[in-house]
Structures are given as structure tokens and as C-alpha cells.
Design an enzyme around this catalytic site. Structure first.
Site, PDB file in Angstrom:
ATOM      1  N   HIS B  97       0.869  -1.172   0.000  1.00 22.92           N
ATOM      2  CA  HIS B  97       0.000   0.000   0.000  1.00 22.92           C
ATOM      3  C   HIS B  97       0.907   1.224   0.000  1.00 22.92           C
ATOM      4  CE1 HIS B  97      -3.082   2.842   1.144  1.00 22.92           C
ATOM      5  NE2 HIS B  97      -4.006   1.902   1.032  1.00 22.92           N
ATOM      6  N   ARG B 117      -6.508  10.366  -0.155  1.00 28.45           N
ATOM      7  CA  ARG B 117      -6.289  10.812  -1.532  1.00 28.45           C
ATOM      8  C   ARG B 117      -7.622  11.007  -2.247  1.00 28.45           C
ATOM      9  NH1 ARG B 117      -3.134   6.386  -3.545  1.00 28.45           N
ATOM     10  NH2 ARG B 117      -3.451   5.457  -1.493  1.00 28.45           N
TER      11      ARG B 117
END
Ligand code: FAD
Ligand code: SF4
Ligand code: SF4
Ligand code: FES
Lengths: 249, 459
Positions: B97, B117
Site C-alpha cells: 500500500h 487521496r
């Protein structure tokens, strides 16, 4: 905060135990759980503790740090006075299995007594944000049982079998106040969950790592429902009349 | 979701055997006939006889030091299945990740959700450059915003719940790509003080950040003294999700061993070379149900109880308690050694030389694992538990390394610097790992054909 810190950690099992000292090198930002892990990997590989997420999300690393119920993964060493030893004990309200691990199965037995979410048969599955905000607060519960640990009804009086405790008033409130749920858990709250034992000391609210207003938002409204139903004769009469009327039409 | 499933389970009368660790699958001939486990509390062994067994043991991120995974992610199910003769596939694909915490040391690896994000979080390097544009793959570049303005417009519209013709920010490229980009920025000297990059959401309305990302807000405030509504976060890649695992039939969850089923992260094939965000939980509810039904059908059709073999049980017990009788190293030290090898040689970028060296070192770590020694009693003993976990991790680590060697291309989460391109031929095979007389065998096996009704959706 750097240098060494002395930890006094409970080591023992059902038959008893003692505090043992460990010197742990301290790093920036370290939490109590880091120290316990350091002890495991350097001094006491068999030191038992529960943990999982290390981010205050799973509720498994509960213990008593300097006598206060805490999530070990969220308790920073720099919150304590430098140079003084830090004591870590298992939760007192539950029987010790080993070291920092306790037997919390009474909680699971209690969970079974509270009927799950049951939608009203004709539910429209549409609700207002306000209603959801209210139950959302209760859904934040991570089942760390710190509130159970600090509640005197469990901690001092051992009423595990007859008193659900704050954590389960929170889960009952989440269901009772859910706009779509159709069950009535008021009799249960009064009887099997023993809400009457709570005398609103608010100790539970103070320790909740999720900042759930356990007493104000869950317990008091639930208590009010019980009082309304069972102790207010006028209200009871009114309900009876209403029911009779409803039956007549 | 966990709480809802838990509530349903509790009230349906499902028996839960908490803190009971399976150490071996029992076999009756070819068929799996149960499992042997031990209670963590007492250290006592318990036999579960079963007509069918479903594995749902999760991943094996603990093979790496920097990981979002907890101590339980040691590939137990992968290894149990492998040892019972089942095939593992896609083991070369392990997802890093892109955004884990990197500072302070104690929180290294803890996940920062992709939602940061999604809410507009911007990645920059130490020079203040918004580097993700550089790393967009050419064939995907058109799907992303061209300018910061377009990117911001997308965020504003999405935040407002509106449709937009603006394209999404480059930060929302796939996880493998963002992780590689961050790794490269740091490696080329444009990293932050603690060796990561900046992820910034502080330009968004602070109340909104607190409302939409409450756990991130608290996580950084409580653990890192960072107020994400005012300051950027320092982030770096963290080992997160195993795409590879037990080969399982998509309809029934059946593994290649009769009576053995699997669902969830311990299976392979579902997410190809690179899982997309959010898809694991949807995978679990769909394929968990199918595996349960598959196992129930199997049990009905094979109603005769499998027989239990006393010698087999004794072997499992001996193996489990052996660490108390051996004289080798402490398991914590050996775990750390295994993680070092995986981090150094079988990480985000790979090449033949590193993988060969990694494999050589893994085999020597495995010998150390087979000789670990633990102190104390069998009562709730984490050291003992780890000693067994290491054996499982060793299987997963070796399988990852061997499969990575065999896949001479870059695809999804598997990036070979010596073979930087995709190879169309290799799109048609799964690397399959199986136990053999000579040890671990890896081979390329043809990918299953997509059923017609699904293929139509792609045409
Ligand atoms: C921090 C984090 C955030 C994530 N966020 C998301 C997200 O937002 N969306 C998403 O889709 N996915 C997310 N994922 C991925 C997803 O959570 C996992 O892939 C998923 O939980 C795996 O589920 P599972 O049922 O396969 O295994 P798990 O949930 O890992 O459960 C495995 C269980 O098996 C038990 N077990 C293991 N070994 C043994 C043994 N030997 N004996 C007995 N029991 C054993 C374990 O105790 C555990 O209870 C996230 C993962 C992490 C780590
Ligand atoms: S308020 Fe009630 S439930 Fe909470 S600690 Fe006090 S007595 Fe226990
Ligand atoms: S209500 Fe709060 S203190 Fe009690 S179990 Fe839930 S999260 Fe923990
Ligand atoms: S480890 Fe999950 S709450 Fe502490």
C-alpha cells in the site's frame, strides 16, 4: 523523551502473580504497547498480552496503566513524568488468564442476551441524517471494555451476571434508537440487563477512548424509557387507554 | 461491517472458538477430515473432526517488517493448505500500500486510508514537486487530470457530490504504481526527513477533514503529534495485502484437495496481480458465502465421517511442542531476520540476482526457524505461538520468492527491474506452488478461461 524507562508489569495467572520490573529503552513517540513488545522480544518472550491494530481501532489492548484503564497502543510514554516507573496491570474487573490477558467471556454472554437489529416489518428504509448521527455515535464502540473495567457495579460488586454494563447499554442504545429497528428492549433493559444498578457516576464516559457520551447519550435516555414504562402511573394509564382504543377500532 | 456480521453470527447460534489456533489439517487418504488446534489459554490440544473445512485465515504481511498487518497475518491457512497438498497460486503478487505511517518508529507501517487521496490528498517530495504526474503509465495518462486545477476541480465536484467532466488526480493511480513512485522518489534522494514523501490534505476545509477522515485525524494527532488539518503527513509504502493464495474454485471455494475450501485473503486468483481498494471486503461477503455453501454441499454428499489417524495427530503435537525442547534461537530474533530478507530482496522492486540471493538466505532462515527455542509454559505464550507462525511464514516467503523468480516480466504488484515490461504470454498463466517429494515445486499453469457470460461484458 529518551533514555530508559522502568516498567512494572504484572506477571501471573489465575493462581496469582506479582509485578516484575523491566528496563526499556525509550524512543520518540513510543506507546505502552511498544514497550510491552520490546519486553516480549528482549526479556520475556512468554509475556502475554492481546493486541491487533496498534491504532486504537480494535479494542483488544486494554490494560491498566498506572491504575488507569487505557488502550496500551494509544497511551504515550511522554504523557507520564520522566524518570518514574510505569505500572501495567490487567483489567481488574475481569479474571486474569495470564499476565495482561483477562477472561472477558462474561461480555460475550451478555452480548447474546441483546436481540440483534430487527427492522420494522413495514420499514421504509429511509431516515434522516440526525437520526443516523445519533446511533452512529454508539456504533463507534470498539468493544475495548475499558468502561466495563471502571464501572464499580462490575469492578467492586462483581455483578457480571445480572448487569450488562456501560458497553452493552451503548449497544442496546444503538438498536433502541435506530430509526428502523422495531423491537422493544425496554423490559430486557430493566430485567436481564439490570440497568437499575447504574447510579450514573459517569466513570465509564471518562475512560471511553472513542469519546462516546455513554452516560448522557445512552444510559440516561434508556433509563428514562424504563422509568416511563414502569414507574410512571399516569403514563401507564394513558398507554392502556390508547391500547384499548386502538383495539376498539 | 465486522460488528454487523458479529451480531448476526452471535444470534444465529454460531459456535465461535476464540483464541484457538489450528496447527494442522487432518487427512483421511486424499480428503481433509478435520483439524488439530490448541487453546491459547491453556495450551491444550483439541481435535475438530469435520466432513469439510473452510480456511479463512487472511494474509501474510508479517513476512515484511513494515506492514499494515497485525501479528495474526502469518499465512497460517496458506501453509496449512500447502502442507495438506493444496495448490497456491499468484504468490508473486503481494500488494504494498503506498501510504503507511513512517514516523514515529512505533507506528511504522500503520495504514493511512486511500480515502485521504480520495478527498483530494496531494503527494509531494522534499522539493515540493507533485511527482505523481511523472509516474502515470502512458496508456492510462488520459484518464487523469492534466493540471492541478483540473485535479482540484474533480475533488471539489466529488466532494460536493456532483458529476464532472474533470478527470481524477494523479494520486489516485493504482496502488502498485503509487507505491513504486514513492519508493523511487525516496531512493533518488527526494524523500522527507524520515524517508518518505508528504501527503497533504490540510488545504481542504478542516471541519470536513475531521468529519470525513475522523480516524486519520485522531491517529495522527494521538500517535504522531501531527494535525492533518494543518500539516502534511509523512508517508511511505507498507506491505498490505496478499493477492496470492490457495487456488479455490470461484463457485464453491473448493481447493485442489477434497474437503478443503477457502475464502478471503488466503485464496489466490480473485484480485489478479493487483487488488483495487475496497475489493477485499466485497470479496469476503460474496465468496465467503459461496465457500460455506460449497463446504456444506460437500459434507452432505460425503456424509461418511472421515477417519482419524492417531499417528498423524501425534506428529502434529510433537511438531507443535518441539520448540520447548530445542536449543536454538529466540523466535523474535529469527522473525526479524526473515523480515529483513524479504524487505531487502523480495520487496517492491525485484530482479533475478536479488531473488536468488533472497531465496538462498530464506532457506538458511528456515533452518533457524526449525531450531527455535521458546521459554516458559504452554499457557498463553506469545513466543511459542510465534515459533509456529514462523514455520507458516517461511512457506509463504519461499513461495513468494520462487514464484517471483519464475515470472520474468512486470505485472501489477510484481515489478522486475530486469524485465520491466509486461509479457503477453505470461498473462495467460498463473504460477502455481505445490509441495512435492523434492520440496517446493513451482510451475506455470494455464489461467482458467473466463466464462462466456462474463466475457460478453468486456466486449
Ligand atoms: C489496516 C487495514 C485496512 C484495510 N482496509 C480495507 C478496506 O478499507 N477495504 C477493503 O476491502 N479491504 C481492506 N483491507 C483488507 C481486508 O481487511 C483484508 O483483506 C480482510 O480483512 C481479510 O479477511 P479474511 O476474512 O480473509 O481474513 P482476516 O480478516 O485476516 O481473518 C483471519 C482470521 O483467521 C484467524 N486465524 C489465522 N490463523 C489462524 C489459525 N492458525 N488458527 C485459527 N485461526 C486463525 C485470525 O485470527 C483471524 O481472525 C484492510 C486491511 C488492513 C490490514
Ligand atoms: S455511569 Fe453507570 S454504567 Fe457508567 S460507570 Fe457509573 S455506574 Fe457504571
Ligand atoms: S463504550 Fe467506549 S469504553 Fe466502552 S467498550 Fe465501547 S469504546 Fe470501549
Ligand atoms: S491494538 Fe487495537 S486498540 Fe490497541
Amino acid at each position: 523523551m529518551t533514555g530508559d524507562c522502568t516498567f512494572k508489569v504484572f506477571r501471573g495467572d489465575r493462581s496469582g502473580g506479582e509485578l516484575r520490573e523491566y528496563k526499556v529503552p525509550v524512543e520518540t513517540g513510543m506507546v505502552v504497547l511498544d514497550a510491552i513488545h520490546w519486553i516480549q522480544s528482549h526479556a520475556a518472550p512468554d509475556l502475554a498480552c492481546r493486541w491487533n491494530c496498534k491504532a486504537a481501532r480494535c479494542g483488544s489492548c486494554s490494560a491498566e496503566v498506572n491504575g488507569r484503564p487505557k488502550l496500551m497502543c494509544k497511551t504515550r510514554l511522554d504523557d507520564f513524568p520522566q524518570g518514574e516507573p510505569i505500572t501495567v496491570r490487567p483489567m481488574k474487573a475481569f479474571p486474569v488468564l495470564k499476565d495482561l490477558v483477562t477472561d472477558v467471556s462474561s461480555n460475550y454472554a451478555m452480548a447474546k442476551k441483546i436481540p440483534a437489529f430487527t427492522p420494522q416489518p413495514d420499514a421504509a428504509w429511509k431516515w434522516y441524517q440526525n437520526d443516523i448521527d445519533r446511533v452512529q455515535e454508539f456504533r463507534k464502540c470498539i468493544q475495548c471494555f475499558l468502561c466495563q473495567d471502571v464501572c464499580h457495579v462490575l469492578r467492586e460488586h462483581n455483578k457480571h451476571a445480572v448487569f450488562a454494563g456501560p458497553a452493552f447499554f451503548v449497544s442496546a442504545a444503538a438498536l433502541e434508537m435506530h430509526p428502523i429497528d422495531g423491537l422493544d428492549r425496554t423490559p430486557l433493559l430493566k430485567e436481564a440487563l439490570g440497568i437499575g444498578y447504574c447510579n450514573i457516576t459517569k466513570c465509564c464516559t471518562e475512560v471511553c477512548p472513542e469519546d462516546i457520551h455513554i452516560t448522557d447519550n445512552a444510559i440516561i435516555p434508556l433509563k428514562e424509557r424504563v422509568v416511563d414504562r414502569y414507574y410512571d402511573p399516569l403514563l401507564r394509564l394513558w398507554r392502556k387507554i390508547r391500547r384499548l382504543r386502538a383495539g376498539a377500532t | 461491517m465486522i460488528r454487523t456480521l458479529q451480531e448476526r453470527g452471535v444470534h444465529q447460534g454460531i459456535d465461535v472458538f476464540m483464541e484457538c489456533t489450528v496447527v494442522g489439517l487432518l487427512k483421511d487418504g486424499d480428503r481433509v477430515g478435520g483439524a488439530i488446534a490448541y487453546w491459547r489459554e491453556t495450551g491444550r490440544f483439541v481435535i475438530f473432526r469435520a466432513k469439510a473445512v473452510v480456511l479463512a485465515t487472511g494474509g501474510y504481511g508479517k513476512a515484511w517488517k513494515v506492514t499494515s498487518n497485525s501479528w495474526e497475518y502469518t499465512g497460517d491457512g496458506h501453509a496449512l493448505a500447502y502442507e495438506a497438498g493444496a495448490e497456491l497460486i499468484d504468490m508473486e503478487f503481494f500488494q504494498f500500500h503506498p501510504t503507511g505511517m513512517i514516523w514515529p518508529p512505533g507506528v511504522m507501517g500503520i495504514l493511512i486510508t486511500e480515502a485521504v487521496r480520495g478527498e483530494g490528498g496531494v503527494l509531494t517530495n522534499s522539493k515540493g514537486e507533485r511527482f505523481m504526474w511523472k509516474y502515470l503509465p502512458d496508456n492510462k495518462r488520459k484518464e487523469f487530470a492534466e493540471t492541478p486545477e483540473e485535479s482540484q476541480k474533480w475533488v471539489d465536484m466529488v466532494v460536493a457530490g456532483k458529476q464532472t467532466d474533470a478527470r481524477r488526480p494523479p494520486e489516485l493511480s493504482t496502488r502498485d504504481n503509487v507505491a513504486r513512485a514513492i519508493y523511487t522518489e525516496v531512493k533518488e534522494g527526494r524523500g522527507t526527513p524520515h524517508g518518505g514523501v508528504w501527503l497533504d490534505i490540510s488545504f481542504q476545509d478542516s471541519d470536513r477533514v475531521k468529519k470525513k477522515l475522523p480516524s486519520m485525524y485522531h491517529q495522527f494527532k494521538d500517535l504522531a503529534d501531527v494535525d492533518i488539518t494543518k500539516q502534511p503527513m509523512e508517508v511511505g509504502p507498507t506491505a498490505h495485502y496478499a493477492m496470492g493464495g490457495i487456488r479455490a474454485d470461484p463457485d464453491s471455494g473448493a481447493s485442489t484437495v477434497p474437503g478443503l475450501f477457502a475464502a478471503g485473503e488466503c485464496t489466490g486468483g480473485m484480485h489478479g496481480a493487483n487488488r483495487l481498494g475496497g475489493n477485499s471486503l466485497s470479496d469476503l461477503v460474496v465468496f465467503g458465502r459461496r465457500a460455506g455453501m460449497g463446504a456444506a454441499d460437500f459434507a452432505k454428499q460425503n456424509a461418511q465421517w472421515p477417519s482419524v489417524n492417531e499417528d498423524e495427530i501425534q506428529n502434529h503435537v510433537h511438531r507443535a511442542i518441539a520448540p520447548f525442547e530445542r536449543s536454538g534461537e529466540d523466535p523474535y530474533a529469527v522473525h526479524s531476520a526473515l523480515q529483513d530478507v524479504m524487505g531487502k530482496y523480495v520487496g517492491i522492486f525485484r530482479n533475478e540476482r536479488d531473488l536468488e540471493e533472497g531465496l538462498r538466505q530464506l532457506l538458511s532462515v528456515r533452518q533457524r526457524i526449525e531450531n527455535t527455542h521458546v521459554e516458559g509454559s504452554v499457557l498463553f505464550n506469545p513466543g511459542w505461538h510465534l515459533a509456529r507462525d514462523l514455520e507458516n511464514l517461511a512457506v509463504c516467503a519461499e513461495a513468494t520468492c520462487r514464484a517471483a523468480l519464475l515470472r520474468k516480466e512486470s505485472r501489477g504488484a510484481h515489478s522486475r527491474t530486469d524485465f520491466p515490461k509486461e509479457d503477453a504470454k505470461l498473462a495467460k498463466v498463473n504460477m502455481s506452488v505445490k509441495k512435492s517429494q523434492e520440496g517446493m515445486a513451482v510451475s506455470a499453469t494455464p489461467c482458467p478461461q473466463m466464462p462466456d457470460e462474463l466475457r460478453k461484458l468486456f466486449e
